[in-house]
Write a protein that holds these residues in place. Structure first.
Motif, PDB file in Angstrom:
ATOM      1  N   GLU A   1       0.831  -1.209   0.000  1.00 39.84           N
ATOM      2  CA  GLU A   1       0.000   0.000   0.000  1.00 39.84           C
ATOM      3  C   GLU A   1       0.862   1.253   0.000  1.00 39.84           C
ATOM      4  O   GLU A   1       0.517   2.250  -0.647  1.00 39.84           O
ATOM      5  CB  GLU A   1      -0.945  -0.021   1.204  1.00 39.84           C
TER       6      GLU A   1
ATOM      7  N   GLU B   1       1.946   1.756  -3.488  1.00 39.69           N
ATOM      8  CA  GLU B   1       0.849   2.273  -4.306  1.00 39.69           C
ATOM      9  C   GLU B   1       0.666   3.773  -4.080  1.00 39.69           C
ATOM     10  O   GLU B   1       0.443   4.532  -5.035  1.00 39.69           O
ATOM     11  CB  GLU B   1      -0.442   1.521  -3.981  1.00 39.69           C
ATOM     12  N   VAL B   2       0.796   4.208  -2.826  1.00 38.79           N
ATOM     13  CA  VAL B   2       0.684   5.630  -2.508  1.00 38.79           C
ATOM     14  C   VAL B   2       1.829   6.409  -3.170  1.00 38.79           C
ATOM     15  O   VAL B   2       1.609   7.489  -3.745  1.00 38.79           O
ATOM     16  CB  VAL B   2       0.690   5.852  -0.982  1.00 38.79           C
ATOM     17  N   LYS B   3       3.044   5.874  -3.115  1.00 40.14           N
ATOM     18  CA  LYS B   3       4.190   6.537  -3.735  1.00 40.14           C
ATOM     19  C   LYS B   3       3.991   6.699  -5.237  1.00 40.14           C
ATOM     20  O   LYS B   3       4.292   7.744  -5.814  1.00 40.14           O
ATOM     21  CB  LYS B   3       5.468   5.747  -3.452  1.00 40.14           C
TER      22      LYS B   3
ATOM     23  N   SER C   1       1.137   6.887  -6.761  1.00 34.67           N
ATOM     24  CA  SER C   1       0.096   7.894  -6.940  1.00 34.67           C
ATOM     25  C   SER C   1       0.672   9.297  -6.787  1.00 34.67           C
ATOM     26  O   SER C   1       0.332  10.215  -7.554  1.00 34.67           O
ATOM     27  CB  SER C   1      -1.027   7.665  -5.922  1.00 34.67           C
ATOM     28  N   GLU C   2       1.567   9.463  -5.811  1.00 38.63           N
ATOM     29  CA  GLU C   2       2.202  10.770  -5.605  1.00 38.63           C
ATOM     30  C   GLU C   2       3.074  11.146  -6.801  1.00 38.63           C
ATOM     31  O   GLU C   2       3.087  12.307  -7.227  1.00 38.63           O
ATOM     32  CB  GLU C   2       3.050  10.733  -4.329  1.00 38.63           C
TER      33      GLU C   2
END
Length: 217
Positions: A28, A31-33, A35-36
């Motif tokens: 997760e 996935e956040v990285k 997205s950033e």
């Protein structure tokens, strides 16, 4: 630096250890990285490479799918594997993962189609044969399952879960002798949950059979 390969690598390491909570946390974060990075304008060279290459995005979705599948969240697993395939339809693990998730959802025809696609990508992918064998077992087609597991075993002779799958099927046949070398091979492995359950019984044929038939795969 581009942390995404490190995060996905840690996620896989925890997954291999059976620690799904920790694996999920790292996948997760990856996935956040990603997205950033997709929102960032001035990317560093490594970051630009991560966004151009589908590999890391695929690995994140496959990892999330694997964890969801292991935790019984099969619908979520299907979504993650399909995302991975949409990103790049050349990674065989996305197809085999999707096949296993569909099989768990009692959608055998779809699962078989996906496993066949996986074999078109890589004819030597053992997990595709294992998945097709699982579908055959669910349909009561034990002889077909044995043939598929045997094909997988030629490609992955040390796969412990496969040894147990095939050993169980052999143990359930009228002539159960072929089960013995497989279960003894599993019992002699140094560390695994499967071998630790079998090892105390490896000297007794009857007990080997009884234990093999009791295991829940």
């Amino acid at each position: 630096p581009n942390w995404i390969p490190a995060l996905t690598g840690l996620g896989r390491a925890w997954y291999d250890e059976g620690e799904m909570h920790e694996a999920l946390a790292f996948y997760e974060m990856a996935e956040v990285k990603l997205s950033e990075l997709s929102l960032k304008r001035n990317l560093r060279p490594q970051e630009r490479l991560a966004m151009r290459s589908p590999e890391q995005r695929v690995f994140v979705q496959i990892g999330l799918g694997d964890v969801a599948l292991a935790e019984g969240r099969n619908d979520e697993a299907v979504n993650h594997f399909r995302k991975a395939i949409r990103i790049s339809p050349q990674y065989v693990k996305a197809f085999t993962g999707l096949g296993f998730a569909l099989e768990k959802l009692n959608r055998p025809e779809e699962a078989l189609a996906v496993f066949h696609t996986a074999l078109e990508i890589d004819p030597d992918e053992p997990t595709a044969y294992i998945g097709m064998g699982d579908v055959a077992v669910s349909r009561g087609q034990e002889q077909q399952a044995i043939e598929l597991y045997e094909q997988a075993l030629m490609l992955a002779p040390d796969d412990e879960k496969l040894l147990l799958r095939l050993g169980r099927l052999y143990a359930n046949q009228t002539n159960s002798d072929p089960a013995i070398p497989l279960l003894e091979q599993l019992a002699n492995k140094p560390t695994s949950s499967e071998s630790s359950m079998i090892r105390p019984y490896r000297l007794s044929k009857k007990r080997l059979m009884r234990m093999a038939l009791r295991f829940d795969l």
